[in-house]
Scaffold this motif. Structure first.
Motif, short mmCIF file in Angstrom:
data_model
loop_
_atom_site.label_atom_id
_atom_site.label_comp_id
_atom_site.label_asym_id
_atom_site.label_seq_id
_atom_site.Cartn_x
_atom_site.Cartn_y
_atom_site.Cartn_z
N CYS A 1 0.83 -1.21 0.00
CA CYS A 1 0.00 0.00 0.00
C CYS A 1 0.86 1.26 0.00
O CYS A 1 0.60 2.21 -0.76
N ILE A 2 1.90 1.30 0.84
CA ILE A 2 2.71 2.51 0.91
C ILE A 2 3.56 2.67 -0.35
O ILE A 2 3.82 3.80 -0.78
N LEU A 3 3.95 1.57 -0.96
CA LEU A 3 4.69 1.68 -2.22
C LEU A 3 3.82 2.27 -3.31
O LEU A 3 4.27 3.10 -4.11
N ARG A 4 2.56 1.82 -3.38
CA ARG A 4 1.65 2.39 -4.37
C ARG A 4 1.41 3.87 -4.09
O ARG A 4 1.30 4.68 -5.02
N TRP A 5 1.31 4.22 -2.81
CA TRP A 5 1.12 5.63 -2.43
C TRP A 5 2.28 6.48 -2.94
O TRP A 5 2.08 7.54 -3.54
N VAL A 6 3.50 6.01 -2.72
CA VAL A 6 4.68 6.76 -3.16
C VAL A 6 4.76 6.77 -4.68
O VAL A 6 5.09 7.80 -5.30
N ASP A 7 4.45 5.62 -5.31
CA ASP A 7 4.51 5.55 -6.77
C ASP A 7 3.53 6.51 -7.43
O ASP A 7 3.74 6.96 -8.56
N ASP A 8 2.44 6.81 -6.72
CA ASP A 8 1.46 7.76 -7.26
C ASP A 8 1.92 9.20 -7.17
O ASP A 8 1.19 10.12 -7.58
N GLY A 9 3.12 9.42 -6.62
CA GLY A 9 3.69 10.76 -6.58
C GLY A 9 3.56 11.48 -5.27
O GLY A 9 3.94 12.65 -5.14
N SER B 1 4.47 12.54 -1.45
CA SER B 1 5.72 12.66 -0.69
C SER B 1 5.46 12.92 0.79
O SER B 1 6.34 13.36 1.51
N THR B 2 4.23 12.66 1.21
CA THR B 2 3.87 12.86 2.62
C THR B 2 3.39 11.53 3.21
O THR B 2 3.00 10.61 2.48
N CYS B 3 3.40 11.48 4.51
CA CYS B 3 2.88 10.31 5.23
C CYS B 3 1.36 10.32 5.16
O CYS B 3 0.73 11.33 5.53
N PRO B 4 0.73 9.25 4.71
CA PRO B 4 -0.74 9.27 4.55
C PRO B 4 -1.48 9.53 5.86
O PRO B 4 -2.52 10.19 5.86
N ASN B 5 -0.96 9.02 6.96
CA ASN B 5 -1.68 9.11 8.23
C ASN B 5 -1.46 10.45 8.93
O ASN B 5 -2.41 11.06 9.42
N SER B 6 -0.21 10.88 8.96
CA SER B 6 0.11 12.11 9.72
C SER B 6 0.17 13.35 8.85
O SER B 6 0.09 14.48 9.36
N GLY B 7 0.37 13.18 7.54
CA GLY B 7 0.51 14.32 6.65
C GLY B 7 1.89 14.94 6.68
O GLY B 7 2.15 15.91 5.95
N GLN B 8 2.81 14.40 7.47
CA GLN B 8 4.17 14.94 7.55
C GLN B 8 4.96 14.54 6.29
O GLN B 8 4.74 13.48 5.71
N PRO B 9 5.90 15.40 5.89
CA PRO B 9 6.74 15.05 4.73
C PRO B 9 7.58 13.81 5.04
O PRO B 9 8.06 13.62 6.16
N LEU B 10 7.77 12.96 4.03
CA LEU B 10 8.62 11.79 4.17
C LEU B 10 10.07 12.21 3.93
O LEU B 10 10.42 12.66 2.83
N ALA B 11 10.91 12.09 4.96
CA ALA B 11 12.31 12.48 4.82
C ALA B 11 13.04 11.61 3.83
O ALA B 11 13.99 12.04 3.17
N HIS B 12 12.62 10.36 3.71
CA HIS B 12 13.20 9.42 2.73
C HIS B 12 12.17 8.34 2.46
O HIS B 12 11.13 8.28 3.13
N THR B 13 12.41 7.51 1.50
CA THR B 13 11.46 6.46 1.13
C THR B 13 11.94 5.08 1.58
O THR B 13 11.42 4.07 1.11
#
Length: 616
Positions: free
Chosen positions: A319-327, A329-341
Motif C-alpha cells: 500500500c505505501i509503495l503504491r502511495w509513493v509511486d502515485d507521486g 511525498s507525505t505520510c498518509p496518516n500524519s501528513g508529515q513530509p517523508l524524509a526518505h522512502t
C-alpha cells in the motif's frame, strides 16, 4: 465457603499448576475437615482410569492422598473438639495442595499422549514439587496435638518418611520414547521417511495410539497448543511433531475408522480483500474483530508485510509503495513530509499478526524474509522435518484423491484443505504432489461434502501466488469453479468459489480470462444481489478486482454487474467496495449510461457520503 487467594510459586514457569488458588476461610473445624475429605475422596475416585503417561508419579501421588483421606475420615468421625490453631493453618494449606494435585492429575488424564511425552521432564518436576511441599507441610503439622489412633498416626508418619525420601522420577521408558520421536523428526529432516514397522511400534505399542481416530485427536490437541502458545515449548519442534503425527495417521492407519466430520468449510474460512485479508470480511465471517493496529491505515486490511516509514507510522508494504509511486511525498496518516522512502520491516508487529492469525484460523502468508537471522538457522532442521513430513502426507492424500472410492476421496479432500490452511510450504508441497487435477475433478462430484471440501482446498492453495498459475493453467479448472459458484450444492461451496475467483483475480493478467469465462461475472453479480453477508463480501471484492482491468469493463456492463453494484450501495459491509468498483467502471460510457438510467445510483451514492465509512 469463603476463600482467601493463595498464589502458587513453582519454580517452573507456565506450569498447569500456576495460578491463583483459594484456601477455605471462616469454616468451623468440622466443616474444614469435611471439605478436605471431600476433595481427597473426589481425587482418589477420579484417578481410577489409567493416565497415558506419568503412571508411576500419578500412582505415587494418589497413594499419598489416600493416606491423607484416612486421616481426614478419622478426624471427621472421632474428634468433636476444636483443632489446634497450627493444625488448622496446615490443613488450609493442605487443601490447596490437594486441589493442585487434582489439577495436575486431570491435566495428565486430559492431555494428549504425545504432548505429555514432549513435556515429560517438566511434568515429572511438577509431581516432585508437590511431594516436596507435602513433605514440608507434614514437618510442621502438630501430629501430637491431634490425638490420632496408633494406626492413623503410623500411616501419617510413613507418608512423612516417604515424602522426605522422594526424588525426582523421570520415567526412562517415556524418555526413550520421547527421544525416538525426535529421531523420527531427524529422519524427516534428512529427507527420509521413518521405517513403517518402527513407526508403528512407537505409536501403537509405545504411545497406545492404535487407530486413525486416536491419531487425529492427537493432531488436534497438538495444533491447539501451537495456536495457544501458552506453554514453554519450541514451536518449530511442536510443528514438526504435528506433521509427524499426521503422517503416521495416514501411513499406518489409512483412511478407515475415522468418521469425524472434520472442520467444516464455514469455520476458519479464507477471507480476502484487496491484496490481503479484509478486516471487515473477517468480522463478517465470524464476528471476529481484527485489532486496529494490525490493519493498514491506507487499505484498512490486515497487513501482510508491515513496514515503518520515516515518520514512524506503519503501513503494509504494498500500500505505501503504491502511495509513493502515485507521486505522494507525505505520510498518509500524519501528513508529515517523508524524509526518505526507505522502509524498515516491522518484524515485531508481523510476528504478533502471525500469532493472532494462527490463533483464530485466519490465513496469513507473509513474504519470505530477505535476511534470515541466526534464529532461523537454529530451528531449520526441525522446520525441514515438518516440511518433509507434510510433503509425504500430501503424497499419500493425493494418491487417495486420485484412485480411492468416492467416500475416501471426500475425506482426502478434507484433509488437504486442512493441511493447506496454514503455511506456504504446505500449499507448495500439496500442489507439487499433483493435487490440483484430482481436486478439479472432484468439483463436479454429486457429493456435497466432497464438492465443498475440494473447492475450499483449491481456495486455500490459491493463497500462494505460484499456485494461482497452476490453477488457471489446469484444463477445465476455471470453468469448474464457475460451475460451483453457479450451481454448487451448498452455500459454503458457492461462497468459497467466489472467494477463489477473487484470489485468482489478484493476478492482473487473469482478470480478463475470468471475466470472459461464461457465467462468471453473472454468477458473481447474482451472489452480490442474493447471497448471505459473507457471500456478498466475496462477490463484491471479486467484482472490484475485475473492475480494475479496463478490458473487463464491457463484460461487466453486459452481465448486469453494474446494476448489482448499484444495488449494493445501501448494503452495509459491501457499499464501499461497490462504490470503488463503480468509480472505475463509470469511465466506460456504457457503464456511465447504465448508472444514469438506474434511479438508485444517485441516491445510493448520496446516502453513502452521508453515512461515511472507515475509509472516510
Amino acid at each position: 465457603m469463603a476463600c482467601t487467594p493463595v498464589f502458587s510459586s513453582l519454580r517452573r514457569r507456565k506450569s498447569p499448576l500456576v495460578g491463583t488458588f483459594f484456601a477455605p476461610v471462616d469454616l468451623s473445624d468440622p466443616a474444614l475437615v469435611q471439605a478436605l475429605a471431600s476433595v481427597a475422596g473426589d481425587l482418589v475416585a477420579s484417578s481410577r482410569a489409567p493416565v497415558p503417561s506419568q503412571r508411576r508419579n500419578s500412582r505415587s501421588l494418589v497413594r499419598k492422598v489416600e493416606m491423607f483421606l484416612a486421616l481426614f475420615e478419622f478426624l471427621r468421625e472421632g474428634r468433636p473438639s476444636p483443632l489446634p490453631p497450627p493444625a488448622t493453618l496446615c490443613f488450609k494449606e493442605l487443601y490447596i495442595l490437594l486441589y493442585r494435585s487434582r489439577i495436575l492429575l486431570d491435566y495428565c488424564a486430559q492431555s494428549s499422549r504425545i504432548w505429555l511425552l514432549l513435556q515429560n521432564a517438566q511434568i515429572s518436576g511438577h509431581f516432585h514439587d508437590l511431594t516436596q511441599e507435602i513433605s514440608t507441610l507434614l514437618d510442621v503439622l502438630p501430629l501430637g496435638d491431634l490425638a490420632l489412633s496408633p494406626d492413623v498416626r503410623e500411616q501419617v508418619e510413613l507418608l512423612q518418611r516417604q515424602a522426605r525420601r522422594s526424588k525426582l522420577h523421570v520415567d526412562p521408558r517415556d524418555e526413550a520414547l520421547r527421544l525416538r520421536i525426535y529421531a523420527f523428526l531427524d529422519e524427516f529432516g534428512k529427507g527420509r521417511a521413518p521405517d513403517p514397522p518402527v513407526l508403528r511400534e512407537a505409536f501403537a505399542d509405545g504411545l497406545g495410539i492404535r487407530d486413525a481416530g486416536a491419531c487425529r485427536a492427537e493432531v488436534e490437541f497438538l495444533e491447539e497448543q501451537v495456536y495457544n502458545q501458552e506453554e514453554e515449548v519450541d514451536l518449530s519442534v511442536l510443528n514438526g511433531v504435528v506433521a509427524l503425527t499426521r503422517y503416521a495417521r495416514f501411513s499406518l492407519f489409512g483412511f478407515a475408522g475415522d468418521e469425524g466430520d472434520g472442520e467444516r468449510s464455514g469455520h476458519h474460512r479464507r477471507r480476502y480483500s484487496r491484496g490481503g485479508s479484509s478486516c471487515s470480511a473477517i468480522g463478517e465471517a465470524g464476528s471476529l474483530a481484527v485489532p486496529k493496529d494490525f490493519c493498514c491505515p491506507i487499505s484498512l486490511d490486515l497487513m501482510r508485510d508491515p513496514v515503518i516509514v520515516s515518520t514512524g507510522q506503519t503501513y503494509d508494504r504494498g500500500c505505501i509503495l503504491r502511495w509513493v509511486d502515485d507521486g505522494h511525498s507525505t505520510c498518509p496518516n500524519s501528513g508529515q513530509p517523508l524524509a526518505h522512502t526507505r522502509l524498515v520491516p516491522n518484524r515485531a508487529l508481523r510476528s504478533l499478526i502471525s500469532q493472532w492469525c494462527a490463533a483464530h484460523g485466519v490465513p496469513y502468508d507473509p513474504p519470505e524474509p530477505s535476511d534470515a537471522g541466526a534464529e532461523g538457522v537454529v530451528s531449520g532442521a526441525i522446520s525441514r522435518a515438518a516440511v518433509e513430513a507434510n510433503r509425504a502426507t500430501a503424497r499419500l492424500l493425493v494418491e487417495q484423491l486420485a484412485w480411492a472410492p468416492e467416500g475416501a476421496k471426500a475425506m482426502a479432500a478434507r484433509e488437504l484443505r486442512l493441511l493447506a490452511k496454514n503455511g506456504k510450504e504446505n500449499r507448495v508441497c500439496i500442489a507439487d504432489a499433483g493435487a490440483i487435477p484430482p481436486l478439479r475433478r472432484l468439483l463436479s462430484s454429486p457429493d456435497p461434502v466432497a464438492q465443498e471440501n475440494s473447492v475450499t482446498a483449491i481456495l486455500n492453495l490459491s493463497i500462494h501466488d505460484k499456485n494461482k498459475s497452476r490453477i488457471m493453467e489446469e484444463p477445465g479448472c476455471l470453468s469448474s469453479i464457475v460451475e460451483v459458484l453457479t450451481r454448487g450444492w451448498t452455500v459454503e461451496a458457492r461462497e468459497n468459489a467466489a472467494a477463489t475467483l477473487f484470489s485468482l483475480s489478484a493476478v492482473h493478467e487473469y482478470k480478463k480470462t475470468i471475466s470472459n469465462e461464461e457465467g462468471a461475472v453473472e454468477a458473481l453479480a447474482g451472489l452480490l444481489r442474493d447471497g448471505s453477508p459473507r457471500g456478498k463480501k466475496d462477490a463484491v471484492t471479486a467484482l472490484f478486482n475485475l473492475s480494475t482491468h479496463v478490458e473487463c469493463w464491457d463484460r461487466m456492463v453486459q452481465s448486469g454487474a453494474v446494476s448489482a453494484l448499484v444495488g449494493s450501495l445501501v448494503v452495509d459491509g459491501v457499499a464501499e467496495e461497490a462504490a470503488g468498483a463503480l468509480a472505475l467502471l463509470v469511465r466506460q460510457p456504457a457503464a456511465a449510461e447504465a448508472m444514469g438510467r438506474d434511479e438508485k445510483a444517485v441516491g445510493g451514492l448520496v446516502g453513502l457520503m452521508r453515512r461515511g465509512g472507515p475509509r472516510g
